[in-house]
Design an enzyme around this catalytic site. Structure first.
Site, short mmCIF file in Angstrom:
data_model
loop_
_atom_site.label_atom_id
_atom_site.label_comp_id
_atom_site.label_asym_id
_atom_site.label_seq_id
_atom_site.Cartn_x
_atom_site.Cartn_y
_atom_site.Cartn_z
CB SER A 17 1.97 -0.90 10.64
OG SER A 17 3.28 -0.23 10.01
NE ARG A 18 -1.01 -0.68 3.46
CZ ARG A 18 -1.83 -0.19 2.52
NH1 ARG A 18 -2.81 1.02 3.19
NH2 ARG A 18 -2.02 -0.28 1.34
CB THR A 63 3.32 3.84 14.65
OG1 THR A 63 1.99 4.34 14.29
CG2 THR A 63 2.87 2.24 15.39
CE LYS A 67 4.73 8.45 14.78
NZ LYS A 67 4.22 9.54 13.94
#
Length: 276
Positions: A17-18, A63, A67
């Site tokens: 994840s960014r 994520t 969701k």
């Protein structure tokens, strides 16, 4: 009023994840001493982990595969979350407010690339991301969207969603997409998917390509668009803009209110994304 200063992105897997870099860049510009981390949480652990959060927590980014679980956990859903049944942003407090900023992020990314409207469009794939793509296309004025999938039955839910949005969803297979030209193609296929000669057929009449993959670029589809003389963009724009909308939620309480110094915030987030 929310007073918590802790935030994180949850999912499984999560190491890729960014979000921590993007959010940290935004909060530095805004002068907010907030903590944004990451936690590996599977769907089976989501409810107890959520219940264990205290008043120090302000919100979560979600994520896959969380969701849909986040949508069920929210007491209030925004329009895009209701339409998709998916939440990627959870604002905590007396009530949990759920948002789907993937939709707005995709719309903003397309507009940044000069796509202001797309009456006819094509989606490749029929998974969870395709749902957000369809709602985004509806927001861009789409009236006809062809969904190309390996299994026709996978498009059934998207047809029903399209009807609720006033969009005609046309199912097609990868071996028989319609020859009609579209303004934009959104690819939601796993990274590295190679459609062979089928990619060239799609590129010939596919308009602008947005391939939501951002870890493996350029993709085989992007190469096909290049061969056809078309324009292809990665999922970096969607990632960037959905994160900006998340920051709006955590700072302002909803995604429709611009941040103070938002141009500077967005530039810092863009640098953080490119710099990794």
């Amino acid at each position: 009023m929310l007073t918590g200063t802790r935030l994180a992105v949850w999912g499984d897997p999560i190491a890729h994840s960014r979000s921590p870099q993007l959010h940290a860049a935004a909060y530095r510009v805004l002068g907010l001493d907030w903590e944004y981390g990451r936690r590996r949480v599977g769907e089976d652990r989501f409810d107890p982990e959520l219940a264990g959060l205290d008043a120090r927590w302000r919100g979560l980014s979600l994520t896959m595969p969380l969701k849909h679980a986040a949508a069920r956990a929210a007491q209030v859903l925004d329009r895009h979350a209701r339409a998709t049944g998916a939440v990627n942003t959870l604002l905590l407090g007396e009530e949990r407010h759920g948002f789907n900023t993937d939709v707005g992020g995709l719309v903003r990314s397309l507009r940044e690339q000069g796509v202001e409207e797309a009456p006819a469009a094509r989606i490749l794939g029929a998974g969870a991301t395709a749902t957000s793509a369809l709602v985004a296309l509806a927001d861009l004025g789409a009236r006809r969207v062809e969904v190309v999938a390996r299994r026709p039955e996978a498009v059934t839910a998207l047809i029903a969603l399209g009807e609720s949005l006033g969009v005609a969803v046309i199912p097609a297979g990868f071996d028989d997409p319609s020859p009609g030209r579209v303004q934009v193609t959104i690819a939601t296929l796993p990274g590295g998917t190679d459609l062979g000669a089928g990619a060239d057929r799609l590129a010939a009449a596919g308009g602008v390509l947005v391939d939501v993959v951002y870890g493996h670029w350029p993709t085989p589809l992007a190469h096909a668009w290049e061969r056809a003389g078309g324009v292809a963009f990665s999922g970096h724009g969607m990632l960037l803009h959905q994160a900006l909308l998340q920051v709006r939620v955590f700072v302002c309480g909803e995604p429709g209110t611009a941040l103070p110094e938002e141009t500077t915030v967005l530039a810092a987030m863009r640098r953080a994304l490119v710099g990794d």
